[in-house]
Design a protein around this motif. Structure first.
Motif, mmCIF file in Angstrom:
data_model
loop_
_atom_site.group_PDB
_atom_site.id
_atom_site.type_symbol
_atom_site.label_atom_id
_atom_site.label_comp_id
_atom_site.label_asym_id
_atom_site.label_seq_id
_atom_site.Cartn_x
_atom_site.Cartn_y
_atom_site.Cartn_z
ATOM 1 N N HIS A 33 23.979 -39.081 15.892
ATOM 2 C CA HIS A 33 24.787 -39.566 14.594
ATOM 3 C C HIS A 33 23.518 -39.864 13.321
ATOM 4 C CE1 HIS A 33 27.268 -40.947 17.728
ATOM 5 N NE2 HIS A 33 28.289 -40.821 17.032
ATOM 6 N N LYS A 39 23.309 -42.038 10.598
ATOM 7 C CA LYS A 39 23.248 -43.717 10.796
ATOM 8 C C LYS A 39 21.912 -44.223 11.390
ATOM 9 C CE LYS A 39 28.084 -44.249 12.003
ATOM 10 N NZ LYS A 39 29.049 -44.867 12.861
ATOM 11 N N GLN A 40 20.941 -43.307 11.143
ATOM 12 C CA GLN A 40 19.567 -43.612 11.464
ATOM 13 C C GLN A 40 18.897 -44.570 10.581
ATOM 14 O OE1 GLN A 40 17.181 -39.937 13.725
ATOM 15 N NE2 GLN A 40 18.344 -39.237 11.732
ATOM 16 N N HIS A 47 20.155 -46.025 22.930
ATOM 17 C CA HIS A 47 20.277 -46.152 21.554
ATOM 18 C C HIS A 47 19.579 -45.280 20.693
ATOM 19 C CE1 HIS A 47 19.775 -48.232 17.464
ATOM 20 N NE2 HIS A 47 18.694 -47.753 17.456
ATOM 21 N N TRP A 52 21.695 -42.052 21.087
ATOM 22 C CA TRP A 52 22.991 -42.275 20.196
ATOM 23 C C TRP A 52 22.947 -42.013 18.869
ATOM 24 C CZ3 TRP A 52 24.210 -45.274 16.298
ATOM 25 C CH2 TRP A 52 25.514 -45.372 15.923
ATOM 26 N N SER A 53 21.780 -42.469 18.292
ATOM 27 C CA SER A 53 21.218 -41.990 16.941
ATOM 28 C C SER A 53 20.931 -40.858 16.552
ATOM 29 C CB SER A 53 20.122 -43.105 16.370
ATOM 30 O OG SER A 53 18.953 -42.681 17.089
ATOM 31 N N SER A 100 12.384 -41.614 13.147
ATOM 32 C CA SER A 100 13.433 -41.287 14.053
ATOM 33 C C SER A 100 13.983 -39.786 13.737
ATOM 34 C CB SER A 100 14.739 -41.986 13.907
ATOM 35 O OG SER A 100 16.037 -41.433 14.681
#
Length: 247
Positions: free
Chosen positions: A213, A216-217, A206, A209-210, A35
């Protein structure tokens, strides 16, 4: 006034707000490998030269395309798709007010198309491997990318006399460095329908959004980090503890 198919296509898809970001389908799909690396690439952090493996993969794609003669219907489909390319790119805007996402996804096009006698179209996506077997690490990005290609092309098929059936992933093994290959014998079909699209939209949300942030991945497996170029490690949240914001 009657609109041409390309004018109608633009009217349906392009909203007035200028896109704030452009992300290639292949980059977005690489989220399923790492990610954070995909996030950095989406922000413009990219190697100046492609890796030797990627270069061989490009050769293999070219060799496959040259070796396969398109059918009459496949040639007709390619002709019908041409007006929808802009500077060699197919694009589709994406807007999600829930996560404040506003941008454009792009692709240079499918590897190939397979068209059946009843005019059902399948997007063929070739994935190259250095070995003769496929792992979950290979499948997740490929499956997502194939579905994303379907989503990118889907609006066009309401304007041309063909039906988008889905996509097919074909895995081949790299042989040598001149673009030679062997079939692994493993393939997978992805059918395109409303349920698949709805699930894909949830995944879009999703991922974006990740990326907003990064802390929070889900961190990648450590062996992936060992093979990651320093260009990304120096900016990686998991390596540095700092969120790279482009500055």
């Amino acid at each position: 006034m009657n609109l041409t198919p390309i004018e109608l296509y633009k009217k349906q898809l392009l909203h007035t707000t200028p896109p704030v970001n452009t992300i290639r389908a292949s980059c977005f799909a690489s989220y399923w490998y790492c990610s954070e690396k995909a996030r950095l690439q989406a922000m413009g952090v990219n190697e100046e030269q492609s890796s030797p493996t990627a270069a061989i993969g490009t050769l293999i794609h070219e060799n496959i395309t040259k070796a396969r003669n398109p059918s009459t219907l496949e040639a007709e489909l390619q002709f019908a798709l041409q007006p929808f390319f802009k500077e060699g790119i197919i694009s589709r805007n994406y807007k999600n007010t829930k996560i404040d996402a506003d941008g454009t996804f792009t692709t240079h096009g499918a590897d190939e198309w397979k068209v059946t006698e009843n005019r059902e179209c399948w997007i063929l996506e070739y994935k190259t491997k250095g070995c003769n077997y496929v792992t979950p690490v290979d499948i997740s990005p490929a499956r997502f990318q194939n579905k994303m290609y379907c989503w990118l092309y889907s609006p066009i098929f309401s304007l041309i006399p063909f039906k988008l059936a889905g996509g097919q992933i074909i895995y081949v093994k790299r042989v040598g460095s001149r673009g030679d290959f062997e079939e692994i014998g493993q393939t997978e079909k992805v059918w395109w329908n409303e349920e698949v699209e709805a699930d894909l939209m949830e995944q879009f949300e999703h991922i974006l959004w990740s990326w907003s942030h990064p802390e929070k991945q889900i961190p990648p497996k450590s062996w992936k980090c060992l093979h990651c170029p320093d260009l990304y490690k120096l900016k990686c949240f998991f390596q540095t503890g700092r969120v790279y914001d482009g500055t």
